[in-house]
Scaffold this active site. Structure first.
Site, mmCIF file in Angstrom:
data_model
loop_
_atom_site.group_PDB
_atom_site.id
_atom_site.type_symbol
_atom_site.label_atom_id
_atom_site.label_comp_id
_atom_site.label_asym_id
_atom_site.label_seq_id
_atom_site.Cartn_x
_atom_site.Cartn_y
_atom_site.Cartn_z
ATOM 1 N N ASP A 13 0.807 -1.226 0.000
ATOM 2 C CA ASP A 13 0.000 0.000 0.000
ATOM 3 C C ASP A 13 0.838 1.273 0.000
ATOM 4 O O ASP A 13 0.414 2.305 0.521
ATOM 5 C CB ASP A 13 -0.961 0.030 1.215
ATOM 6 N N LYS A 16 2.189 2.172 -4.994
ATOM 7 C CA LYS A 16 2.962 1.688 -6.155
ATOM 8 C C LYS A 16 2.177 1.818 -7.456
ATOM 9 O O LYS A 16 2.754 2.113 -8.490
ATOM 10 C CB LYS A 16 3.340 0.198 -5.970
ATOM 11 N N GLY A 40 -3.959 -4.563 -4.365
ATOM 12 C CA GLY A 40 -4.990 -3.621 -4.808
ATOM 13 C C GLY A 40 -4.284 -2.357 -5.233
ATOM 14 O O GLY A 40 -3.983 -1.506 -4.417
ATOM 15 N N HIS A 41 -3.947 -2.268 -6.508
ATOM 16 C CA HIS A 41 -3.163 -1.123 -6.988
ATOM 17 C C HIS A 41 -4.108 -0.060 -7.529
ATOM 18 O O HIS A 41 -4.883 -0.317 -8.445
ATOM 19 C CB HIS A 41 -2.157 -1.589 -8.047
ATOM 20 N N GLN A 224 2.529 -6.153 -2.925
ATOM 21 C CA GLN A 224 2.764 -6.152 -1.481
ATOM 22 C C GLN A 224 4.001 -5.292 -1.182
ATOM 23 O O GLN A 224 4.233 -4.328 -1.887
ATOM 24 C CB GLN A 224 2.909 -7.572 -0.916
HETATM 25 P P1 IMP Z 1 -2.282 -12.685 2.293
HETATM 26 O O1 IMP Z 1 -1.284 -12.185 1.295
HETATM 27 O O2 IMP Z 1 -3.703 -12.448 1.870
HETATM 28 O O3 IMP Z 1 -2.009 -14.088 2.704
HETATM 29 O O4 IMP Z 1 -2.113 -11.799 3.637
HETATM 30 C C1 IMP Z 1 -0.939 -11.838 4.443
HETATM 31 C C2 IMP Z 1 -0.630 -10.448 5.004
HETATM 32 O O5 IMP Z 1 -0.218 -9.598 3.934
HETATM 33 C C3 IMP Z 1 -1.817 -9.749 5.645
HETATM 34 O O6 IMP Z 1 -1.340 -8.929 6.709
HETATM 35 C C4 IMP Z 1 -2.364 -8.862 4.539
HETATM 36 O O7 IMP Z 1 -3.081 -7.766 5.031
HETATM 37 C C5 IMP Z 1 -1.071 -8.440 3.886
HETATM 38 N N1 IMP Z 1 -1.205 -8.099 2.467
HETATM 39 C C6 IMP Z 1 -1.286 -8.950 1.409
HETATM 40 N N2 IMP Z 1 -1.352 -8.275 0.257
HETATM 41 C C7 IMP Z 1 -1.282 -6.974 0.575
HETATM 42 C C8 IMP Z 1 -1.251 -5.770 -0.204
HETATM 43 O O8 IMP Z 1 -1.283 -5.774 -1.423
HETATM 44 N N3 IMP Z 1 -1.163 -4.606 0.511
HETATM 45 C C9 IMP Z 1 -1.080 -4.583 1.861
HETATM 46 N N4 IMP Z 1 -1.085 -5.673 2.621
HETATM 47 C C10 IMP Z 1 -1.186 -6.857 1.982
#
Ligand code: IMP
Length: 438
Positions: A13, A16, A40-41, A224
């Protein structure tokens, strides 16, 4: 044969999407190498918000978009995204989008298992996005996952989906979850998804290698952030994939020597969704936290995928230095400088107190013991909004806002090349020289 890699330096977040959109003006191809619809870009164009979960953000600049082998792709979500952009008149044909035949497929039962695993962790959940990311990567490691190439034979793919879903249903029952009828019928839909997606599926490693040989510019779009990397992040509160720059070549099937430049994106403060340590976190309801969260304004700090309000805190320089080192950064991009405007003072975490010692750089076990680190802050005077000028003719950052950027540059030992100062595509100020000198 250059490829530039753009990575997030915090917990995702960082903004990017907007920076990829901006930089992809000079790219021929934008390629994502990891993660899935957990991302979520967000890109704002003429006041309109566009969110991409799977498609690379270069789509809005009319660039060729590649979904690499390191990704996990939810066909239902991807088709929803493709259809949504098609309805807005954006070209989403297989001439514009390619899916690696080696990427793995996320099924509805992966999403259900994600929820079940979280439930099973009781009081210590990870706070995942419940998009099925962890269970899909787990199936990849268990060597029973489904790859995109299987979609080229839709009928057989339907049977393979049915088989894997029935194994998942058994696992769900072990969690005491009796799946509903939709799951039993769900595998049928995958034949249809495969029919629609088959034309997009290619050997993208060969395609990208040939493009590089022909002199194309590739921008690799990270998802991420560094602190969510499965190895180097704040484990176990991380995602299940590799998010750092060195994984870009791997996830795209390219010679790692093709990387020309690594560009890191960091917010001017910290945010985090989900669980896990965050040393500079502010009390959720404090006045400054609400200010940083931009509550009720465009760009509000809510997860683009889950809608969860983000935890916020002051900029953490030891963590930023760590991310700069792990990624081998060449350039730093700062986002949301405008959000800090109007505060009486701004804080930065310069070091930590850990085990009675003051530490500036994270080494050894510190990243795993982040919750025991006590941030040591430095305060500086805030600035009014008019210190940031971002018009058509004049773009500059002045006064204390400018000093803030220079402080970050000095602390990281890295030039800031670009500063984002608003939600719109054009709200970007470029450094005038090598370093952000005014
Ligand atoms: P997962 O990737 O859904 O397994 O989540 C694992 C951790 O990564 C959690 O804390 C999510 O909130 C965080 N996370 C995964 N993708 C994103 C992203 O694109 N932005 C921010 N946090 C993310």
């Amino acid at each position: 044969m250059p490829m530039d890699v753009l990575v997030g330096l915090q917990w995702g977040d960082e903004g990017k999407g907007k920076i990829v959109d901006y930089l992809s003006q000079d790219a021929d191809i934008v390629a994502r190498w990891g993660g899935g619809a957990n991302a979520g870009h967000t890109v704002y164009l003429d006041g309109k918000k566009h969110v991409m979960h799977l498609l690379p953000s270069g789509l809005l600049q009319g660039k060729m978009c590649v979904l690499g082998a390191g990704m996990v792709i939810d066909p239902e979500q991807l088709l929803k995204e493709i259809d949504g952009f098609a309805a807005q008149g954006i070209d989403v044909s297989p001439g514009r989008i390619m899916i690696s035949s080696l990427a793995h497929i996320v099924l509805p039962t992966h999403r259900a298992l994600d929820g079940a695993h979280e439930g099973g962790r009781g009081k210590v959940p990870i706070g995942t996005t419940k998009r099925g990311i962890g269970p899909t990567y787990a199936d990849r490691a268990r060597r029973r996952g489904l790859r995109a190439v299987m979609m080229k034979d839709p009928v057989k793919f339907g049977q393979q989906v049915r088989q894997l879903m029935s194994e998942h249903l058994d696992e769900l029952r072990r969690f005491g979850i009796e799946p509903n009828l939709n799951f039993h019928a769900g595998w049928h839909k995958h034949e249809e998804y495969a029919n629609r997606l088959a034309p997009y599926i290619k050997d993208t490693s060969v395609y990208l290698s040939n493009c590089l040989l022909a002199g194309a510019n590739i921008l690799a779009e990270g998802a991420q952030g560094t602190l969510l990397d499965v190895d180097y992040g704040t484990y176990p509160y991380v995602t299940s994939s590799s998010t750092i720059a060195s994984s870009a070549a791997l996830g795209l099937g390219l010679d790692s020597r093709c990387i020309r430049k690594v560009i890191g994106v960091a917010k001017c403060f910290q945010t985090r969704v989900g669980e896990g340590p965050m040393p500079t976190e502010l009390p959720f309801d404090s006045v400054v936290a609400k200010h940083l969260r931009s509550e009720g304004k465009p760009g509000e700090e809510k997860g683009a995928t889950t809608g969860r309000p983000r935890r916020v805190g002051w900029l953490d320089l030891p963590l930023l230095r760590y991310a700069a080192r792990i990624n081998g950064l060449d350039e730093l991009v700062l986002t949301k400088l405008d959000v800090l405007s109007g505060l009486e003072f701004v804080r930065t975490c310069e070091s930590y107190k850990y085990n009675g010692e003051e530490i500036f750089d994270l080494q050894g076990e510190v990243i795993t013991n982040l919750k025991d680190c006590v941030p040591q802050y430095q305060d500086s005077l805030g600035w009014p909004a008019y210190d940031i000028v971002c018009g058509k003719e004049l773009k500059e950052v002045r006064g204390n806002a400018g000093s803030y950027i220079q402080r970050v540059e000095r602390a990281i030992g890295m030039p800031v090349s670009l500063v984002s100062v608003g939600v719109d595509r054009n709200d970007v100020i470029k450094s005038k020289g090598n370093w952000f000198l005014f």
